[in-house]
Design a protein around this motif. Structure first.
Motif, PDB file in Angstrom:
ATOM      1  N   ASP A 113       0.796  -1.232   0.000  1.00 48.11           N
ATOM      2  CA  ASP A 113       0.000   0.000   0.000  1.00 48.11           C
ATOM      3  C   ASP A 113       0.830   1.284   0.000  1.00 48.11           C
ATOM      4  O   ASP A 113       0.469   2.249  -0.652  1.00 48.11           O
ATOM      5  CB  ASP A 113      -0.936   0.008   1.210  1.00 48.11           C
ATOM      6  N   TYR A 114       1.926   1.293   0.775  1.00 50.99           N
ATOM      7  CA  TYR A 114       2.685   2.541   0.944  1.00 50.99           C
ATOM      8  C   TYR A 114       4.166   2.296   0.727  1.00 50.99           C
ATOM      9  O   TYR A 114       4.707   1.287   1.185  1.00 50.99           O
ATOM     10  CB  TYR A 114       2.457   3.122   2.348  1.00 50.99           C
ATOM     11  N   ALA A 115       4.800   3.235   0.026  1.00 53.23           N
ATOM     12  CA  ALA A 115       6.244   3.153  -0.191  1.00 53.23           C
ATOM     13  C   ALA A 115       6.844   4.532   0.040  1.00 53.23           C
ATOM     14  O   ALA A 115       6.281   5.544  -0.381  1.00 53.23           O
ATOM     15  CB  ALA A 115       6.542   2.683  -1.623  1.00 53.23           C
ATOM     16  N   LEU A 116       7.972   4.560   0.729  1.00 50.66           N
ATOM     17  CA  LEU A 116       8.664   5.819   1.029  1.00 50.66           C
ATOM     18  C   LEU A 116      10.125   5.698   0.623  1.00 50.66           C
ATOM     19  O   LEU A 116      10.867   4.869   1.159  1.00 50.66           O
ATOM     20  CB  LEU A 116       8.565   6.114   2.539  1.00 50.66           C
ATOM     21  N   ALA A 117      10.546   6.542  -0.331  1.00 53.39           N
ATOM     22  CA  ALA A 117      11.939   6.529  -0.790  1.00 53.39           C
ATOM     23  C   ALA A 117      12.830   7.234   0.226  1.00 53.39           C
ATOM     24  O   ALA A 117      12.463   8.294   0.758  1.00 53.39           O
ATOM     25  CB  ALA A 117      12.034   7.226  -2.150  1.00 53.39           C
ATOM     26  N   VAL A 118      13.980   6.648   0.504  1.00 53.44           N
ATOM     27  CA  VAL A 118      14.938   7.222   1.455  1.00 53.44           C
ATOM     28  C   VAL A 118      16.352   7.156   0.865  1.00 53.44           C
ATOM     29  O   VAL A 118      16.538   6.710  -0.263  1.00 53.44           O
ATOM     30  CB  VAL A 118      14.876   6.506   2.835  1.00 53.44           C
ATOM     31  N   THR A 119      17.336   7.599   1.653  1.00 55.11           N
ATOM     32  CA  THR A 119      18.690   7.782   1.110  1.00 55.11           C
ATOM     33  C   THR A 119      19.503   6.497   0.971  1.00 55.11           C
ATOM     34  O   THR A 119      20.462   6.457   0.209  1.00 55.11           O
ATOM     35  CB  THR A 119      19.487   8.763   1.994  1.00 55.11           C
ATOM     36  N   THR A 123       5.110  -0.544   3.585  1.00 54.48           N
ATOM     37  CA  THR A 123       4.233  -1.071   4.630  1.00 54.48           C
ATOM     38  C   THR A 123       2.789  -1.044   4.129  1.00 54.48           C
ATOM     39  O   THR A 123       2.481  -0.381   3.137  1.00 54.48           O
ATOM     40  CB  THR A 123       4.373  -0.249   5.936  1.00 54.48           C
ATOM     41  N   ARG A 124       1.920  -1.757   4.826  1.00 55.35           N
ATOM     42  CA  ARG A 124       0.483  -1.674   4.561  1.00 55.35           C
ATOM     43  C   ARG A 124      -0.222  -0.897   5.661  1.00 55.35           C
ATOM     44  O   ARG A 124      -1.435  -0.742   5.626  1.00 55.35           O
ATOM     45  CB  ARG A 124      -0.117  -3.087   4.519  1.00 55.35           C
ATOM     46  N   ASP A 125       0.565  -0.433   6.648  1.00 54.15           N
ATOM     47  CA  ASP A 125       0.001   0.153   7.858  1.00 54.15           C
ATOM     48  C   ASP A 125       0.101   1.686   7.782  1.00 54.15           C
ATOM     49  O   ASP A 125       1.190   2.237   7.689  1.00 54.15           O
ATOM     50  CB  ASP A 125       0.797  -0.407   9.055  1.00 54.15           C
ATOM     51  N   GLN A 126      -1.046   2.361   7.826  1.00 57.69           N
ATOM     52  CA  GLN A 126      -1.064   3.826   7.695  1.00 57.69           C
ATOM     53  C   GLN A 126      -0.252   4.514   8.784  1.00 57.69           C
ATOM     54  O   GLN A 126       0.421   5.509   8.547  1.00 57.69           O
ATOM     55  CB  GLN A 126      -2.506   4.337   7.771  1.00 57.69           C
ATOM     56  N   ARG A 127      -0.347   3.976  10.004  1.00 60.48           N
ATOM     57  CA  ARG A 127       0.353   4.589  11.129  1.00 60.48           C
ATOM     58  C   ARG A 127       1.868   4.457  10.948  1.00 60.48           C
ATOM     59  O   ARG A 127       2.623   5.406  11.153  1.00 60.48           O
ATOM     60  CB  ARG A 127      -0.103   3.923  12.429  1.00 60.48           C
TER      61      ARG A 127
END
Ligand SMILES: *Cc1c(COP(=O)(O)O)cnc(C)c1O
Length: 412
Positions: free
Chosen positions: A64-70, A209-213
């Motif tokens: 559900d959610y993906a966040l790009a980091v360094t 993650t699939r978790d909004q929190r």
């Protein structure tokens, strides 16, 4: 020994596949003069590259959610912080893993608890029951070199005890387990785009993650506690702000990583096709077996692991393969953590920051080589044979021929 019949093939996956696609996306960023992901010079809407990379990444993995980091190390630290893990907490982690797995736990102030691997060269699921304490908050699972860990058992063991599963997918983007991508078998997962990985932008990482929190907390930790409108449009803010680090991905990095992501399935097919020319020919060789692969249908196949019954034969076997121009290694970048200097000293950057400061004697039990007989035994018996993007079917056949010839000489 016969003289080599073929030149040594050039190893590497993502880096070897860099081409016009990466160039085009990087040029796009440069021509727009917008290298920062959250705004350009005239504060127009969000520049597209990191956002597009996250979108295609979560669609590819099926999450559900993906966040790009360094980096992959940053991704692990962000995951740990998102899960609220800190001083006083324990995290179970493979004794056989990359440095960052251990250091990311120490960096948030928690204590790494080392676990044995099994014949998959990944975490032994039974270790969770042996090592869990009331302070255990998570188990960090590494999918070592393209082979998935036994996630069904690990997830069951962890979740029945109410602890998080964190999947470190840094080495194995594209690998599946029971029909699903790795990274979907946990509460939160991490990836790396460092030079040696399947897909590379030199440096880079991802958290999914699939978790909004967990997503909101990961965003906050990776951006100094901020939660910008771009993310608020994906998940509305509910969590209070807290102090974080700065692990934002640039648009330039995202451009390269996005072009690479679009090539992962081609690399997967290539490696599997070549591996399938080699592996069946090794069946039944005396004194030699292969690394156990829990789900062969999902295996990436970019590294074949020969396991020799007799560890004394590993060096001569490897030397003879090397003399035939077959790329191979006994140790990859991964090491037993207990042999690393920072484990031997037990130090963090300041005395009070060390999660080991309470131990009277150091190294304590659980942090010495003699506490991990199975990890020691398994990791002294293998020879790793990489398959690269530039390898051909002829290279694969030559590798199989060479292994059979060397086996005849060394184990015969
Ligand atoms: C490479 C790697 C990392 C760290 O990734 P970087 O991008 O180099 O920081 C973490 N875990 C594993 C298992 C790795 O192989």
């Amino acid at each position: 020994m016969p003289t080599p019949l073929r030149p040594r093939p050039k190893p590497g996956l993502g880096a070897a596949a860099i081409g016009a696609e990466e160039e085009a996306l990087v040029l796009d960023v440069l021509r727009r003069k917008e290298p920062f992901r959250y705004y350009g010079s005239d504060f127009k809407p969000t520049p597209p590259m990191a956002a597009q990379f996250e979108k295609e990444f979560r669609e590819y993995i099926g999450t559900d959610y993906a966040l790009a980091v360094t980096s992959g190390s940053a991704a692990l630290e962000v995951a740990m912080a998102a899960a609220g893990i800190g001083p006083g907490d324990e995290v179970i982690v493979n004794a056989w893993s990359w440095i960052a797995c251990f250091t990311s736990i120490v960096r948030v102030g928690a204590r790494p608890v080392l676990a044995e691997i099994n014949d998959t060269l990944n975490l032994d699921p039974h270790e969770i029951a042996r090592l869990v304490t009331p302070r255990t908050r998570a188990v960090m699972v590494i999918h070592y070199q393209g082979v998935a860990a036994e996630m069904e058992a690990i997830q069951l063991e962890a979740h029945r005890r109410g602890i998080y599963v964190i999947e470190d997918c840094a080495q194995s983007l594209g690998t599946r387990y029971r029909g699903r991508h790795i990274g979907t078998w946990s509460d939160i997962a991490t990836y790396s785009f460092q030079y040696n990985k399947v897909a590379t932008s030199g440096e880079g990482g991802m958290v999914t993650t699939r978790d909004q929190r967990l997503y909101e907390r990961a965003v906050r930790y990776h951006d100094l506690g901020n939660y910008r409108p771009y993310h608020a449009a994906i998940v509305p803010p509910r969590e209070p702000a807290f102090a974080g680090g700065q692990f934002r991905m640039s648009e330039l990095t995202a451009a390269v990583a996005l072009a690479q992501l679009r090539k992962v399935d081609k690399m997967w097919q290539h490696c599997r096709a070549l591996q399938s020319r080699i592996v069946p020919r090794l069946a039944g060789l005396k004194g030699l077996s292969l690394r156990r692969v829990p789900d062969p249908a999902g295996d990436f196949g970019f590294e074949i692991y020969l396991m020799l019954d007799d560890p004394a034969l590993v060096a001569p076997f490897r030397d003879k393969l090397d003399a035939l121009n077959v790329n191979c290694g006994q140790r990859t970048g991964t090491y037993p953590q207990y042999n690393r200097d920072y484990v031997k000293t037990g130090l963090a950057h300041a005395p009070a920051a060390s999660p080991f400061r309470e131990f009277k004697e150091w190294p304590a039990q659980g942090y010495r080589a003699e506490d991990f007989p199975r990890t020691e035994e398994l990791t002294k018996r293998f020879i790793a044979l990489p398959i690269g993007w530039l390898y051909t079917a002829e290279d694969a056949d030559y590798i199989a021929d060479s292994i059979i010839a060397v086996h005849c000489e060394v184990c015969g």
